[in-house]
Design an enzyme around this catalytic site. Structure first.
Site, short mmCIF file in Angstrom:
data_model
loop_
_atom_site.label_atom_id
_atom_site.label_comp_id
_atom_site.label_asym_id
_atom_site.label_seq_id
_atom_site.Cartn_x
_atom_site.Cartn_y
_atom_site.Cartn_z
N LYS A 113 0.84 -1.21 0.00
CA LYS A 113 0.00 0.00 0.00
C LYS A 113 0.87 1.25 0.00
CE LYS A 113 -4.02 -2.06 0.34
NZ LYS A 113 -4.99 -2.16 -0.69
N LYS A 195 -3.40 -12.33 -8.70
CA LYS A 195 -4.62 -13.02 -8.29
C LYS A 195 -5.85 -12.18 -8.63
CE LYS A 195 -4.01 -11.11 -3.64
NZ LYS A 195 -5.07 -10.18 -3.35
N LYS A 198 -10.66 -7.48 -5.78
CA LYS A 198 -11.83 -6.61 -5.83
C LYS A 198 -11.51 -5.28 -6.48
CE LYS A 198 -13.65 -8.01 -1.54
NZ LYS A 198 -13.17 -7.42 -0.34
P1 TYM Z 1 -10.83 -9.47 1.39
O1 TYM Z 1 -12.10 -8.71 1.56
O2 TYM Z 1 -9.79 -8.90 0.52
O3 TYM Z 1 -11.14 -10.93 0.90
C1 TYM Z 1 -12.13 -11.74 1.52
C2 TYM Z 1 -11.67 -13.19 1.52
O4 TYM Z 1 -11.41 -13.63 0.19
C3 TYM Z 1 -10.10 -14.16 0.10
N1 TYM Z 1 -9.53 -13.86 -1.23
C4 TYM Z 1 -8.99 -14.79 -2.03
N2 TYM Z 1 -8.81 -16.11 -1.88
C5 TYM Z 1 -8.25 -16.78 -2.91
N3 TYM Z 1 -7.86 -16.19 -4.08
C6 TYM Z 1 -8.03 -14.88 -4.28
N4 TYM Z 1 -7.69 -14.33 -5.46
C7 TYM Z 1 -8.59 -14.10 -3.23
N5 TYM Z 1 -8.90 -12.78 -3.08
C8 TYM Z 1 -9.46 -12.66 -1.85
C9 TYM Z 1 -9.30 -13.48 1.20
O5 TYM Z 1 -8.18 -14.25 1.57
C10 TYM Z 1 -10.35 -13.39 2.30
O6 TYM Z 1 -10.41 -14.60 3.02
N6 TYM Z 1 -8.53 -8.33 5.68
C11 TYM Z 1 -9.52 -9.19 5.07
C12 TYM Z 1 -10.87 -9.06 5.70
C13 TYM Z 1 -10.88 -9.30 7.17
C14 TYM Z 1 -10.78 -10.55 7.84
C15 TYM Z 1 -10.83 -10.24 9.21
C16 TYM Z 1 -10.62 -11.87 7.40
C17 TYM Z 1 -11.01 -8.31 8.10
N7 TYM Z 1 -10.96 -8.89 9.34
C18 TYM Z 1 -10.74 -11.24 10.17
C19 TYM Z 1 -10.54 -12.87 8.37
C20 TYM Z 1 -10.60 -12.55 9.73
C21 TYM Z 1 -9.65 -8.81 3.60
O7 TYM Z 1 -9.36 -7.71 3.21
O8 TYM Z 1 -10.21 -9.78 2.83
#
Ligand code: TYM
Length: 332
Positions: A113, A195, A198
């Site tokens: 970031k 990968k 979003k």
């Molecule tokens: P986020 O919102 O970016 O993504 C949500 C979940 O999707 C998974 N993910 C992926 N898995 C496989 N391949 C991909 N290309 C891919 N892109 C996203 C992420 O690993 C995630 O599981 N910081 C976290 C959100 C969060 C969170 C938490 C997760 C906040 N607090 C506590 C677990 C526990 C995030 O930004 O995920």
């Protein structure tokens, strides 16, 4: 016997995609049967990039709708918005006293970031893993279903939990990242770089809201080459990615057929991508339609979030009371 506790969250920063589904939501849906599950929309986490206030509600409701459309049952789990649980920011504050600037600055996602948005390196971004730890620890979770990209954040949550226990007395179990397969998942983008995501790479990411034609268009544009010239040759990354995506949504027999054609050099990538596009459409279309229907029932979604917050606050308030007591904040 009490069930193991599971927590996971998804940021409300954009449309959910196949990576979110296979990295996280597919596990949520399976886990809801046998675990005590808390799944939430990480709307506080989304604020690091200062989204337009008028978009926030629709973003949160869409994530809820897409989770339910993917199979999550709000009767079986607590499904809530992070900002409805004031105990989370309180635990975040307490945990910030145990998190060090040096370790936070070394986190790869923070360093990324700093590189990509140098004008907005705010303290929320730096302490992002501490808020994540609070999300998980507030319910004393032991399993955290996430994709590969979140592995290190969960490891940090484990470190913070241990640090708290060591200083103030045992309160938190050690949370572990979780996937039903053997390894955490990383769903690759369609262009052979990185990968699905979003916020970046929209043309190379398949969203659960994409319409059929857009899905076909994106898949047909996936990077390939003129094909192997030697039998059983090694696959370039971008071809491996197409096989990996096929493996997620197509029948095992289909994947085997194309693998055979790759190995004997008769493969035609155009045909393979057409097959993959149709299998993707068949996979995504019902989820998309259900999510649209759910989003049209705003009242229904509101009720679900309220009920989820009630369940989550019950557990969160117990933990925060214990944490305050151990720290010595019990004066009366
Ligand atoms: P986020 O919102 O970016 O993504 C949500 C979940 O999707 C998974 N993910 C992926 N898995 C496989 N391949 C991909 N290309 C891919 N892109 C996203 C992420 O690993 C995630 O599981 N910081 C976290 C959100 C969060 C969170 C938490 C997760 C906040 N607090 C506590 C677990 C526990 C995030 O930004 O995920």
């Amino acid at each position: 016997m009490s069930k193991e506790i599971v927590v996971s969250g998804i940021r409300s920063t954009g449309y959910l995609h196949l990576g979110n589904y296979f990295g996280a939501m597919k596990n949520y849906v399976k886990m809801q049967e046998d675990y005590d599950c808390y799944f939430f929309v990480a709307d506080y986490h989304s604020l690091t990039t200062h989204p337009d206030p008028k978009d926030l509600k629709a973003n949160v409701f869409r994530v809820v709708a897409e989770n339910i459309a993917s199979g999550l049952d709000p009767e079986k789990v607590a499904l809530y918005a992070q900002s409805d649980i004031p105990e989370i920011p309180e635990l975040y504050l307490l945990m910030n006293m145990l998190a060090y600037k040096g370790e936070l600055e070394k986190v790869p996602t923070f360093k990324d970031k700093v590189r990509t948005q140098p004008d907005n390196v705010n303290a929320g971004l730096l302490t992002y893993p501490v808020l994540m730890a609070a999300d998980v620890l507030i319910h004393k979770a032991v399993k955290v279903p996430v994709g590969k990209d979140q592995e290190q954040h969960v490891e940090m949550a484990r470190n913070f939990a241990n640090r708290f226990n060591h200083r103030y007395g045992d309160l938190f179990p050690e949370p572990q990242p979780f996937n039903f397969g053997s390894e955490l998942v990383k769903v690759p983008s369609l262009d052979g770089t990185g990968k699905m995501s979003k916020s970046e790479n929209g043309n190379a990411t398949l969203y659960l809201a994409d319409d059929d034609d857009l899905i076909r268009k994106k898949v047909m544009k996936a990077k390939t080459d003129s094909g192997p010239t030697e039998p059983n040759s090694e696959m370039p990354d971008y071809v491996q990615n197409i096989f990996q995506l096929m493996h997620l949504v197509s029948k095992p027999g289909t994947v085997d057929t194309y693998r055979g054609m790759y190995n004997d050099c008769t493969i035609r990538y155009g045909d393979m991508k057409k097959q993959l596009a149709e299998d993707m459409v068949a996979f995504i279309a019902p989820i998309r339609q259900k999510a649209i229907d759910l989003q049209n029932d705003e009242d229904g979604l509101r009720k679900i979030l309220k009920a989820g917050a009630e369940k989550a606050r019950e557990s969160a308030s117990k933990t925060i009371t214990e944490a305050r007591k151990l720290i010595g904040i019990n004066y009366y």
